[in-house]
Design a protein around this motif. Structure first.
Motif, mmCIF file in Angstrom:
data_model
loop_
_atom_site.group_PDB
_atom_site.id
_atom_site.type_symbol
_atom_site.label_atom_id
_atom_site.label_comp_id
_atom_site.label_asym_id
_atom_site.label_seq_id
_atom_site.Cartn_x
_atom_site.Cartn_y
_atom_site.Cartn_z
ATOM 1 N N VAL A 47 51.869 8.805 82.437
ATOM 2 C CA VAL A 47 51.260 8.773 83.765
ATOM 3 C C VAL A 47 51.702 7.504 84.477
ATOM 4 C CG1 VAL A 47 49.076 8.761 85.034
ATOM 5 C CG2 VAL A 47 49.289 10.091 82.933
ATOM 6 N N CYS A 48 52.036 7.618 85.742
ATOM 7 C CA CYS A 48 52.565 6.506 86.527
ATOM 8 C C CYS A 48 51.484 5.885 87.421
ATOM 9 C CB CYS A 48 53.730 6.996 87.392
ATOM 10 S SG CYS A 48 55.075 7.663 86.395
ATOM 11 N N ALA A 49 51.795 4.715 87.955
ATOM 12 C CA ALA A 49 50.854 3.976 88.795
ATOM 13 C C ALA A 49 50.541 4.698 90.101
ATOM 14 C CB ALA A 49 51.396 2.585 89.101
ATOM 15 N N ASP A 50 51.421 5.590 90.546
ATOM 16 C CA ASP A 50 51.141 6.329 91.781
ATOM 17 C C ASP A 50 50.161 7.479 91.564
ATOM 18 O OD1 ASP A 50 52.940 7.898 90.378
ATOM 19 O OD2 ASP A 50 54.379 8.099 92.028
ATOM 20 N N ASN A 51 49.727 7.682 90.329
ATOM 21 C CA ASN A 51 48.666 8.638 89.998
ATOM 22 C C ASN A 51 47.519 7.820 89.397
ATOM 23 O OD1 ASN A 51 47.014 10.706 89.185
ATOM 24 N ND2 ASN A 51 48.569 11.783 88.003
ATOM 25 N N LEU A 52 46.956 6.934 90.224
ATOM 26 C CA LEU A 52 46.003 5.938 89.749
ATOM 27 C C LEU A 52 44.774 6.544 89.084
ATOM 28 C CD1 LEU A 52 45.477 2.927 89.501
ATOM 29 C CD2 LEU A 52 44.321 3.016 91.710
ATOM 30 N N ALA A 53 44.224 7.619 89.622
ATOM 31 C CA ALA A 53 43.007 8.205 89.045
ATOM 32 C C ALA A 53 43.238 8.616 87.593
ATOM 33 C CB ALA A 53 42.539 9.395 89.875
ATOM 34 N N GLN A 54 44.324 9.312 87.327
ATOM 35 C CA GLN A 54 44.590 9.743 85.957
ATOM 36 C C GLN A 54 44.985 8.566 85.072
ATOM 37 O OE1 GLN A 54 47.696 12.671 85.279
ATOM 38 N NE2 GLN A 54 46.601 13.409 83.468
ATOM 39 N N LEU A 55 45.733 7.633 85.610
ATOM 40 C CA LEU A 55 46.109 6.440 84.858
ATOM 41 C C LEU A 55 44.869 5.681 84.394
ATOM 42 C CD1 LEU A 55 48.470 4.551 83.953
ATOM 43 C CD2 LEU A 55 48.085 3.318 86.102
ATOM 44 N N VAL A 56 43.926 5.489 85.302
ATOM 45 C CA VAL A 56 42.691 4.769 84.975
ATOM 46 C C VAL A 56 41.892 5.526 83.913
ATOM 47 C CG1 VAL A 56 40.450 4.046 85.895
ATOM 48 C CG2 VAL A 56 42.549 3.512 87.138
ATOM 49 N N GLN A 57 41.798 6.836 84.052
ATOM 50 C CA GLN A 57 41.040 7.624 83.066
ATOM 51 C C GLN A 57 41.645 7.501 81.674
ATOM 52 O OE1 GLN A 57 39.158 11.137 85.799
ATOM 53 N NE2 GLN A 57 40.839 11.707 84.519
ATOM 54 N N ARG A 58 42.948 7.658 81.573
ATOM 55 C CA ARG A 58 43.600 7.579 80.264
ATOM 56 C C ARG A 58 43.461 6.171 79.683
ATOM 57 N NH1 ARG A 58 46.161 12.229 78.979
ATOM 58 N NH2 ARG A 58 47.635 11.412 77.458
ATOM 59 N N TYR A 59 43.605 5.161 80.530
ATOM 60 C CA TYR A 59 43.458 3.778 80.082
ATOM 61 C C TYR A 59 42.016 3.518 79.605
ATOM 62 C CZ TYR A 59 42.782 -1.255 80.397
ATOM 63 O OH TYR A 59 42.434 -2.559 80.126
ATOM 64 N N ALA A 60 41.037 3.926 80.401
ATOM 65 C CA ALA A 60 39.624 3.692 80.060
ATOM 66 C C ALA A 60 39.244 4.396 78.766
ATOM 67 C CB ALA A 60 38.726 4.155 81.203
ATOM 68 N N LEU A 61 39.667 5.646 78.609
ATOM 69 C CA LEU A 61 39.339 6.390 77.396
ATOM 70 C C LEU A 61 40.077 5.827 76.185
ATOM 71 C CD1 LEU A 61 39.228 9.946 78.974
ATOM 72 C CD2 LEU A 61 37.278 8.698 78.002
ATOM 73 N N ALA A 62 41.301 5.354 76.369
ATOM 74 C CA ALA A 62 42.031 4.713 75.275
ATOM 75 C C ALA A 62 41.342 3.407 74.879
ATOM 76 C CB ALA A 62 43.483 4.453 75.674
ATOM 77 N N ALA A 63 40.896 2.629 75.861
ATOM 78 C CA ALA A 63 40.173 1.385 75.558
ATOM 79 C C ALA A 63 38.904 1.691 74.765
ATOM 80 C CB ALA A 63 39.843 0.634 76.847
ATOM 81 N N PHE A 64 38.201 2.757 75.149
ATOM 82 C CA PHE A 64 37.011 3.166 74.404
ATOM 83 C C PHE A 64 37.395 3.535 72.970
ATOM 84 C CE2 PHE A 64 34.246 6.385 72.664
ATOM 85 C CZ PHE A 64 32.997 5.803 72.807
ATOM 86 N N TYR A 65 38.434 4.318 72.818
ATOM 87 C CA TYR A 65 38.897 4.751 71.499
ATOM 88 C C TYR A 65 39.163 3.547 70.598
ATOM 89 C CZ TYR A 65 41.954 6.885 67.981
ATOM 90 O OH TYR A 65 42.523 7.300 66.805
ATOM 91 N N PHE A 66 39.925 2.588 71.094
ATOM 92 C CA PHE A 66 40.268 1.428 70.275
ATOM 93 C C PHE A 66 39.063 0.522 70.022
ATOM 94 C CE2 PHE A 66 44.546 2.486 72.008
ATOM 95 C CZ PHE A 66 45.130 2.813 70.794
ATOM 96 N N SER A 67 38.184 0.355 71.007
ATOM 97 C CA SER A 67 37.032 -0.539 70.829
ATOM 98 C C SER A 67 35.983 0.028 69.884
ATOM 99 C CB SER A 67 36.388 -0.881 72.183
ATOM 100 O OG SER A 67 35.667 0.219 72.688
ATOM 101 N N THR A 68 35.991 1.342 69.690
ATOM 102 C CA THR A 68 35.033 1.976 68.776
ATOM 103 C C THR A 68 35.700 2.407 67.469
ATOM 104 O OG1 THR A 68 35.343 4.136 69.830
ATOM 105 C CG2 THR A 68 33.503 2.762 70.625
ATOM 106 N N GLU A 69 36.811 1.754 67.162
ATOM 107 C CA GLU A 69 37.542 2.004 65.913
ATOM 108 C C GLU A 69 37.935 3.470 65.766
ATOM 109 O OE1 GLU A 69 35.670 0.144 62.503
ATOM 110 O OE2 GLU A 69 34.942 -1.495 63.766
ATOM 111 N N GLY A 70 38.523 4.011 66.822
ATOM 112 C CA GLY A 70 38.911 5.414 66.839
ATOM 113 C C GLY A 70 39.774 5.858 65.676
#
Length: 160
Positions: A47-70
């Protein structure tokens, strides 16, 4: 040497993605290293920066995954050899839409068509069994502006 102009910036490049995320991050301009690295080097959706909504969602969910020992979850972790999941698209960090990942819902009603913004996030159990969440909730999860309902069940009562 010609100076680059704003039109010369590759929206799919690492710098453009970093800049887009830094503008919206709640952590005072600090990105979650694991989530960012996953987006740049491992996410097959690219996902590229010009698709900010999807970029943010994937980033936020990935951050959650890693912070909760996914990596240590009991179900639907990124590692297909370690955990079961009803379908590969439901696996966290899969190359499919984040709207298909386990516990993520981008639609609040049955008449949604092409709605791709996360509305609910419920990751409490899998078929009545605990998922194995540990750690802390990444603040990035709250970057998703359309989210209406969050339900997260940790297995260890010492966690939030």
């Amino acid at each position: 040497v010609k100076e680059p102009t704003p039109g010369d910036v590759d929206p799919c490049g690492e710098d453009a993605i970093r800049d887009a995320l830094l503008e919206i991050t709640p952590s005072g301009g600090i990105l979650d290293d694991e989530a960012f690295n996953w987006l740049i080097n491992e996410d097959t959706m690219k996902v590229c920066a010009d698709n900010l909504a999807q970029l943010v969602q994937r980033y936020a969910l990935a951050a959650f995954y890693f912070s909760t020992e996914g990596r240590n979850w009991n179900f639907c972790s990124a590692d297909a050899e370690k955990t079961e999941c009803e379908s590969e698209n439901e696996r966290f960090l899969s190359g499919g839409s984040e709207c298909e990942w386990y516990g993520v819902d981008c639609c609040l009603s049955s008449d949604c068509v092409n709605d791709s913004t996360v509305k609910t996030f419920k990751l409490a159990n899998f078929g009545g069994q605990v998922i194995g969440l540990k750690g802390n909730i990444a603040p990035e999860i709250f970057l998703m502006p359309d989210i209406k309902d969050v339900e997260i069940g940790f297995d260890d009562e010492d966690n939030p």
